[in-house]
Enzyme design. Structure first.
Site, mmCIF file in Angstrom:
data_model
loop_
_atom_site.group_PDB
_atom_site.id
_atom_site.type_symbol
_atom_site.label_atom_id
_atom_site.label_comp_id
_atom_site.label_asym_id
_atom_site.label_seq_id
_atom_site.Cartn_x
_atom_site.Cartn_y
_atom_site.Cartn_z
ATOM 1 N N HIS A 184 0.834 -1.216 0.000
ATOM 2 C CA HIS A 184 0.000 0.000 0.000
ATOM 3 C C HIS A 184 0.864 1.260 0.000
ATOM 4 O O HIS A 184 0.433 2.316 0.480
ATOM 5 C CB HIS A 184 -0.945 0.036 1.214
ATOM 6 C CG HIS A 184 -1.851 -1.137 1.312
ATOM 7 N ND1 HIS A 184 -3.107 -1.166 0.746
ATOM 8 C CD2 HIS A 184 -1.674 -2.352 1.917
ATOM 9 C CE1 HIS A 184 -3.677 -2.337 0.998
ATOM 10 N NE2 HIS A 184 -2.824 -3.076 1.700
ATOM 11 N N SER A 314 15.124 19.166 -17.103
ATOM 12 C CA SER A 314 14.262 20.346 -17.075
ATOM 13 C C SER A 314 14.879 21.455 -17.913
ATOM 14 O O SER A 314 16.102 21.609 -17.955
ATOM 15 C CB SER A 314 14.064 20.828 -15.642
ATOM 16 O OG SER A 314 13.383 22.058 -15.607
ATOM 17 N N LYS A 320 18.465 19.045 -12.682
ATOM 18 C CA LYS A 320 17.399 18.053 -12.504
ATOM 19 C C LYS A 320 17.558 16.934 -13.525
ATOM 20 O O LYS A 320 17.784 17.184 -14.711
ATOM 21 C CB LYS A 320 16.035 18.713 -12.668
ATOM 22 C CG LYS A 320 14.862 17.869 -12.223
ATOM 23 C CD LYS A 320 13.584 18.713 -12.223
ATOM 24 C CE LYS A 320 12.420 17.976 -11.603
ATOM 25 N NZ LYS A 320 12.000 16.832 -12.429
ATOM 26 N N GLU A 327 9.668 6.254 -17.771
ATOM 27 C CA GLU A 327 8.533 7.036 -18.269
ATOM 28 C C GLU A 327 8.186 6.655 -19.703
ATOM 29 O O GLU A 327 6.997 6.528 -20.060
ATOM 30 C CB GLU A 327 8.861 8.523 -18.179
ATOM 31 C CG GLU A 327 8.868 9.059 -16.755
ATOM 32 C CD GLU A 327 9.338 10.508 -16.662
ATOM 33 O OE1 GLU A 327 9.245 11.076 -15.569
ATOM 34 O OE2 GLU A 327 9.802 11.058 -17.691
#
Length: 462
Positions: A184, A314, A320, A327
């Site tokens: 969970h 980015s 970053k 993805e």
């Protein structure tokens, strides 16, 4: 191709203009004119299969004494050129065309006939010779199966084997690293990182096994059924000979379908195959998302691993770096699941003796196979193989995990264990310190009972 010069051609419907340098004829041109819809031609893998089927058909007709050897040789030579992609610019018909794929079948017949006529020096007719013993109604379902089966055998299954090997190697490398398990998305009992990766490896191996089983149905070919499944205008041995020739050339165990009526009227094997691709997409989504969570941070997230830095993350935030491979894999999986929905709808469109959504079934099925294979290799090489482990972050979280109290349940009971865990949460202290204060267990007993490595013992089983 030039649009300035045209030649006049004709078919049973009359005359029309075709670009002078086009290898196709009237029926292809009518389809080009009729379907200016998506700009997407039929997939390369499908055109390759069309070429192979025409090659095998000419060989079978020659063996059966129905086609002269000189015409058969010319047709086969031209068909193999089509299969190899030498003439792809002459296959312009849109995916969204007639549902039987008749336009694409005639496109192949016309291109191959033109090439064979030039090679032979005498006429090779697209219908009478290249399409001998065939109908679009059995050629196109056959090409759906042939192209998908070759894609699975030659590309997808090797890609999954490669990914499985990368996961197994990384699992063994990291099996000694104990980490906090999560259920969970909440802290749970410890596991090793190797056990976690071995679970992923098992998912991939099971996906490959399911695809292997599906191949038993996918390799059954409709060729020989001709117009409605009865085999009108084809020699009784034609379909079997075509399947044998295709099997010998490709190494895929093709055979004639058990029921040619099913082969023409349904796409159940393609629907089944797509379902297995969807299952693989679900597995890859789980793996990709687990990697993203484990890589999250590096400071404010879980930060257990660092995926390879592949590109700036980015355009505005310097430094970053994003988990771009997981993805991309997740987006591939979303596309595959959408493709599966389209294939399911296409499979429902078998009306009496023919399915009439064959081109879109082929497009979606072949795209799913292609992108799943490519993304599996990317995941293995650019994410799994190269990620590093932040053992300090893992150990810090593991030492403070109150759920370790679960191991004390047989000794102190569930209720007492819950009280110890709640106090550890509230005070932000290690469970061992609280248990020392709240129970009669000695330090030695606590060290033995709460040893994370011992709690996760067993290692990977593969």
């Amino acid at each position: 191709m030039s649009k300035k010069s045209f030649r006049t051609v004709h078919d049973s419907m009359g005359e029309l203009q075709v670009p002078e340098d086009a290898l196709w004829g009237a029926q292809t041109q009518r389809a080009v004119d009729n379907f200016p819809i998506s700009g997407m031609p039929m997939p390369r893998q499908f055109i390759a299969a069309l070429g192979l089927v025409k090659w095998a058909a000419a060989g079978a007709n020659a063996e059966l004494g129905l086609l002269t050897s000189d015409k058969a040789v010319a047709i086969q030579k031209s068909a193999l050129e089509v299969s190899a992609g030498d003439h792809d610019e002459h296959f312009p018909i849109d995916v969204f065309q007639t549902g039987s794929g008749t336009s694409s079948n005639m496109n192949a017949n016309e291109v191959i006939a033109t090439l064979a006529t030039e090679d032979l020096g005498s006429e090779v007719h697209p219908n009478d010779h290249v399409n001998m013993s065939q109908s679009s109604n059995d050629v196109i379902p056959t090409c759906v199966h042939v192209s998908a089966a070759i894609g699975i055998q030659d590309k997808l299954l090797p890609a999954l084997k490669h990914l499985s090997a990368a996961l197994e190697k990384k699992a063994r490398e990291t099996d000694g690293i104990v980490k906090t398990g999560r259920t969970h998305l909440m802290d749970a009992m410890p596991v090793t990182l190797g056990q976690e990766l071995d679970g992923w490896r098992s998912q991939i191996d099971h996906a490959a096994a399911r695809l292997g089983d599906t191949m038993n149905r996918l390799t059954g070919l409709a060729q020989g059924g001709t117009a409605v499944g009865t085999g009108i205008n084809a020699h009784p041995k034609f379909g079997t000979k075509v399947a044998t020739l295709l099997a010998e050339r490709t190494g895929v165990n093709f055979k004639q379908a058990d029921s040619l009526f099913e082969g023409l009227s349904s796409q159940d094997a393609a629907v089944e195959t797509s379902g297995q691709l969807r299952a693989l997409a679900v597995s890859l989504t789980k793996i990709a998302n687990d990697l993203r969570w484990m890589n999250s941070g590096p400071l404010a997230g879980i930060g257990e691993i660092a995926l390879p830095s592949l590109q700036p993350g980015s355009s505005i935030m310097p430094g970053k770096v994003n988990p771009v491979i997981p993805e991309a894999v997740a987006m591939v999986c979303a596309q595959v699941i959408g493709n599966d929905a389209t294939i399911a709808m296409g499979g429902q469109s078998g009306n009496f003796q023919l399915n009439v959504m064959l081109p879109v079934v082929a497009h979606n099925l072949l795209q799913s196979i292609e992108i799943l294979a490519n993304s599996s290799v990317c995941l293995a090489d650019s994410a799994i193989a190269g990620f590093t482990v932040n053992e300090a972050k893992i150990n810090e979280a593991l030492d403070r995990n109150p759920i370790l109290v679960t191991a004390l349940n047989p000794v102190i009971g569930y209720e007492k264990g819950a009280a110890v865990a709640k106090k550890a949460y509230a005070e932000g202290r290690p469970i061992k310190d609280i248990a020392r204060e709240e129970t009669d267990l000695t330090d030695e007993e606590l060290d033995r009972l709460l040893d994370p490595a011992d709690l996760a013992k067993g290692g990977i089983k593969h």
